[in-house]
Design a protein around this motif. Sequence first.
Motif, short mmCIF file in Angstrom:
data_model
loop_
_atom_site.label_atom_id
_atom_site.label_comp_id
_atom_site.label_asym_id
_atom_site.label_seq_id
_atom_site.Cartn_x
_atom_site.Cartn_y
_atom_site.Cartn_z
N ASP A 177 27.70 46.57 41.07
CA ASP A 177 28.98 46.30 41.75
C ASP A 177 28.75 45.72 43.15
O ASP A 177 29.44 44.78 43.56
N SER A 208 35.15 52.84 38.40
CA SER A 208 34.98 52.17 39.70
C SER A 208 35.72 52.97 40.78
O SER A 208 35.10 53.63 41.61
N MET A 210 44.59 37.42 38.72
CA MET A 210 43.72 36.87 39.77
C MET A 210 43.06 35.60 39.27
O MET A 210 41.84 35.51 39.18
N PRO A 232 42.45 46.18 41.87
CA PRO A 232 42.70 46.45 40.43
C PRO A 232 41.38 46.64 39.69
O PRO A 232 41.13 45.98 38.67
N SER A 233 40.54 47.51 40.20
CA SER A 233 39.25 47.81 39.57
C SER A 233 39.44 48.92 38.56
O SER A 233 40.49 49.55 38.51
N ASN A 234 38.41 49.16 37.78
CA ASN A 234 38.50 50.18 36.74
C ASN A 234 38.85 51.54 37.36
O ASN A 234 38.14 52.03 38.24
N SER A 271 47.70 47.35 39.97
CA SER A 271 47.40 47.77 38.59
C SER A 271 46.38 46.85 37.93
O SER A 271 46.55 45.64 37.90
N PRO A 272 45.33 47.44 37.35
CA PRO A 272 44.38 46.64 36.57
C PRO A 272 44.85 46.47 35.13
O PRO A 272 44.24 45.74 34.36
N ARG A 282 40.31 42.40 31.52
CA ARG A 282 38.94 42.11 31.11
C ARG A 282 38.18 43.43 31.10
O ARG A 282 38.43 44.28 31.93
N LEU A 338 50.22 39.49 38.79
CA LEU A 338 48.97 40.18 39.16
C LEU A 338 47.72 39.54 38.57
O LEU A 338 46.65 40.12 38.60
N GLY A 383 33.19 46.18 40.76
CA GLY A 383 32.38 44.96 40.76
C GLY A 383 33.20 43.70 40.66
O GLY A 383 33.80 43.25 41.64
N VAL A 384 33.26 43.15 39.45
CA VAL A 384 33.85 41.82 39.27
C VAL A 384 35.32 41.77 39.68
O VAL A 384 35.74 40.88 40.42
N GLY A 385 36.11 42.75 39.21
CA GLY A 385 37.54 42.77 39.55
C GLY A 385 37.73 42.98 41.05
O GLY A 385 38.56 42.33 41.69
N GLY A 386 36.93 43.87 41.61
CA GLY A 386 37.02 44.16 43.04
C GLY A 386 36.64 42.95 43.88
O GLY A 386 37.30 42.61 44.87
P1 GDP Z 1 33.47 45.86 37.17
O1 GDP Z 1 32.89 46.95 38.05
O2 GDP Z 1 32.67 44.62 37.19
O3 GDP Z 1 33.81 46.34 35.79
O4 GDP Z 1 34.83 45.44 37.86
P2 GDP Z 1 36.00 46.29 38.49
O5 GDP Z 1 35.97 47.73 38.11
O6 GDP Z 1 36.07 45.97 39.94
O7 GDP Z 1 37.25 45.57 37.84
C1 GDP Z 1 37.45 45.64 36.45
C2 GDP Z 1 38.92 45.71 36.19
O8 GDP Z 1 39.56 44.56 36.73
C3 GDP Z 1 39.27 45.69 34.72
O9 GDP Z 1 39.52 47.01 34.30
C4 GDP Z 1 40.50 44.81 34.61
O10 GDP Z 1 41.59 45.56 34.14
C5 GDP Z 1 40.77 44.37 36.04
N1 GDP Z 1 41.10 42.96 36.14
C6 GDP Z 1 40.29 41.91 35.81
N2 GDP Z 1 40.93 40.75 36.04
C7 GDP Z 1 42.17 41.07 36.52
C8 GDP Z 1 43.29 40.30 36.94
O11 GDP Z 1 43.29 39.06 36.93
N3 GDP Z 1 44.39 40.99 37.39
C9 GDP Z 1 44.42 42.36 37.43
N4 GDP Z 1 45.53 42.96 37.88
N5 GDP Z 1 43.37 43.11 37.02
C10 GDP Z 1 42.27 42.48 36.59
#
Ligand code: GDP
Length: 338
Positions: free
Chosen positions: A63, A226, A317, A220-222, A251-252, A260, A315, A9-12
């Motif tokens: 997501d 994710s 964002m 860098p999603s979970n 890498s997340p 986050r 890394l 979601g948000v990270g993606g």
């Molecule tokens: P969600 O489904 O909304 O939880 O989002 P995702 O799974 O797509 O992304 C969440 C992951 O993004 C988290 O585990 C963070 O570690 C990672 N993340 C968030 N901001 C950043 C950033 O600025 N840089 C990197 N490398 N990872 C990030």
Amino acid sequence: MRITVLVGGVGGAKFLLGVKQHLGWSPFGPPPANPDAGVQPTVSAVVNTADDIRLHNLQVCPDLDSCLYTLAGVSDLERGWGRRDETWTVSAELAGYGAEAPWFSLGDRDIATHLVRTRMLDAGYPLSLVTQALSARWQPGVDLLPMTDDRVETHVVVDDPEPTDDGPAGRVALHFQEWWIRHRAALPAREITPIGAAEATPGPGVLDAIRTADIVLLAPSNPVVSIGTILAVPGIADAVRTTTAPVVGVSPIIGGAPVRGHADACLAAIDVPCTAEGVGRHYGARTDGGLLDAWLIAPDDHADVPGVDVVRAPLLMSDPAATAGIVATALEVAGVRS
Ligand code: GDP
Ligand code: CA
């Protein structure tokens, strides 16, 4: 040129803003109408749907909606999810009735999306077509491909938070959202399982997007709830392993912590160390039955991942321009010109 990205979601969604910016597009909205030269690149995103939840008879796809709203430029970047300029009248009224799941806030604008989606699903349209219909309004500029049209829901097994006095303490399975939002992932997860994934088939276009890509990126999603759930749909991990495109992951985990969210709690459940190296090794090298050719880690991190080209780069964002830098590094490492 086709770039295919696996996203949550948000990270993606943030990562996809950087992909668009790297291509010289506006991060928000559709690609430019008249590309200067040659064929317009395509960006396809395979989106996690295992967070989806039915609430008040509405099908909520957090997501997919984070991607839609963020890429359209209508998300609330400060809150991190949902629509900007949101109001909460319906949620407040539902709370007044003591209606189920008060911990999951649904904004009024957001509810309209769920109403349209649910009505289309109930009329028999698959989620992939519904997502196309929603995209017609929001013009995300990226083909958003649900990982599957089938129902998959991540459940988290925890020790019963409300044990009774008699009998041994049991375990209960919570919907992912209840664990993540209501309990803020504070109850140790004994198991995290995407229910239905093993019987699901990849959504239309998903395998093709991976197989015909010029580069496949793992946002860098979970890594567990994710990327992990996407890869749990039979056929998707194989497509990543065998595509002719190079595969680069980002890498997340920076400095041993998720930037986050609660990825640390998810990684603990599958016994993967919450480090760039831990996640890199969990994905593994394509030369060794894994997923990665290259793995981007933050400048101060260290990762030894056998068979994988580990590259250090900033890394964070912090904005689409910074994220475009990450994407540029990924393409460069893979030897792909855009
Ligand atoms: P969600 O489904 O909304 O939880 O989002 P995702 O799974 O797509 O992304 C969440 C992951 O993004 C988290 O585990 C963070 O570690 C990672 N993340 C968030 N901001 C950043 C950033 O600025 N840089 C990197 N490398 N990872 C990030
Ligand atoms: Ca999610």
